[in-house]
Design a protein around this motif. Sequence first.
Motif, PDB file in Angstrom:
ATOM      1  N   ILE A   1      45.718  42.041  40.216  1.00  0.00           N
ATOM      2  CA  ILE A   1      44.983  42.974  41.079  1.00  0.00           C
ATOM      3  C   ILE A   1      43.486  42.699  40.981  1.00  0.00           C
ATOM      4  O   ILE A   1      42.763  42.673  41.990  1.00  0.00           O
ATOM      5  CB  ILE A   1      45.297  44.425  40.687  1.00  0.00           C
ATOM      6  N   GLY A   2      42.992  42.489  39.770  1.00  0.00           N
ATOM      7  CA  GLY A   2      41.579  42.165  39.586  1.00  0.00           C
ATOM      8  C   GLY A   2      41.202  40.873  40.283  1.00  0.00           C
ATOM      9  O   GLY A   2      40.112  40.754  40.863  1.00  0.00           O
TER      10      GLY A   2
ATOM     11  N   SER B   1      42.680  39.587  42.971  1.00  0.00           N
ATOM     12  CA  SER B   1      42.665  39.802  44.422  1.00  0.00           C
ATOM     13  C   SER B   1      41.424  40.557  44.880  1.00  0.00           C
ATOM     14  O   SER B   1      40.979  40.395  46.016  1.00  0.00           O
ATOM     15  CB  SER B   1      43.921  40.575  44.836  1.00  0.00           C
ATOM     16  N   GLN B   2      40.876  41.386  43.991  1.00  0.00           N
ATOM     17  CA  GLN B   2      39.688  42.170  44.334  1.00  0.00           C
ATOM     18  C   GLN B   2      38.390  41.475  43.914  1.00  0.00           C
ATOM     19  O   GLN B   2      37.299  42.016  44.109  1.00  0.00           O
ATOM     20  CB  GLN B   2      39.762  43.554  43.666  1.00  0.00           C
TER      21      GLN B   2
ATOM     22  N   ASP C   1      37.470  40.985  40.876  1.00  0.00           N
ATOM     23  CA  ASP C   1      36.953  41.586  39.651  1.00  0.00           C
ATOM     24  C   ASP C   1      37.272  40.660  38.477  1.00  0.00           C
ATOM     25  O   ASP C   1      38.338  40.752  37.857  1.00  0.00           O
ATOM     26  CB  ASP C   1      37.585  42.971  39.450  1.00  0.00           C
TER      27      ASP C   1
ATOM     28  N   GLN D   1      37.884  42.432  34.942  1.00  0.00           N
ATOM     29  CA  GLN D   1      39.228  42.995  34.767  1.00  0.00           C
ATOM     30  C   GLN D   1      40.247  41.887  34.536  1.00  0.00           C
ATOM     31  O   GLN D   1      41.138  42.012  33.685  1.00  0.00           O
ATOM     32  CB  GLN D   1      39.627  43.808  36.001  1.00  0.00           C
TER      33      GLN D   1
END
Length: 207
Positions: A147-148, A150-151, A153, A156
């Motif tokens: 998720i990090g 893909s964003q 980040d 993270q």
Amino acid sequence: MDTTSSLFGILYTFSSSLLYPVVIILLILVLFSLILIGEFLSEYAKRNRDMNNLENCCLEVRNNLAEKSFETAATALRDVKQNFMVTSFATEAATHLEKNTIPAIEWLSQEYEIKMAKRLEQTRIVATIAPMLGLMGTLIPLGPALIGLSQGDIVQLANNLMIAFATTVVGLFAGTIAYVLTQVRKRWYWQDMVDIDYILDTLEVGE
């Protein structure tokens, strides 16, 4: 579609909630494995297998039993000085021998076999569970890491990958220690059971 998303959300929440318990259990297993190393070294220092002592004592026991002198035979059995398990078995068996309750000695040998299996269970369980928990600790943070990613980040992503790699190493560390201790102790206890069987054969209650 909403139902599927809800199910995936529940699975993700459930798996994520397992991360802290897994990490805590892994740390406990590492501490426990270090304690097991101390016990192992202490047991190793006390191991003393004297074949001449065992043979001489069993010969004396056999000769006294041939003369039906159970008390003298019991005294000779108490002179057995071997590894802890064998010496302890011989001492308890001598008590039954004094009372001429020789069949109880065979039951006693089975109790000692269970004791040895119980001691092996500790390290065997750690050797099995620790790598599994390490794998869980590796897979659980990968969700937040992706998720990090893909964003965008990176912080993270890095934090979750660090947790994933750390849990893998910790799990393998505890599992490796427990596996080695299990294999060495298994050989020790096989050896002890051979000596106990020799005592049983001397008392003519062995199989």
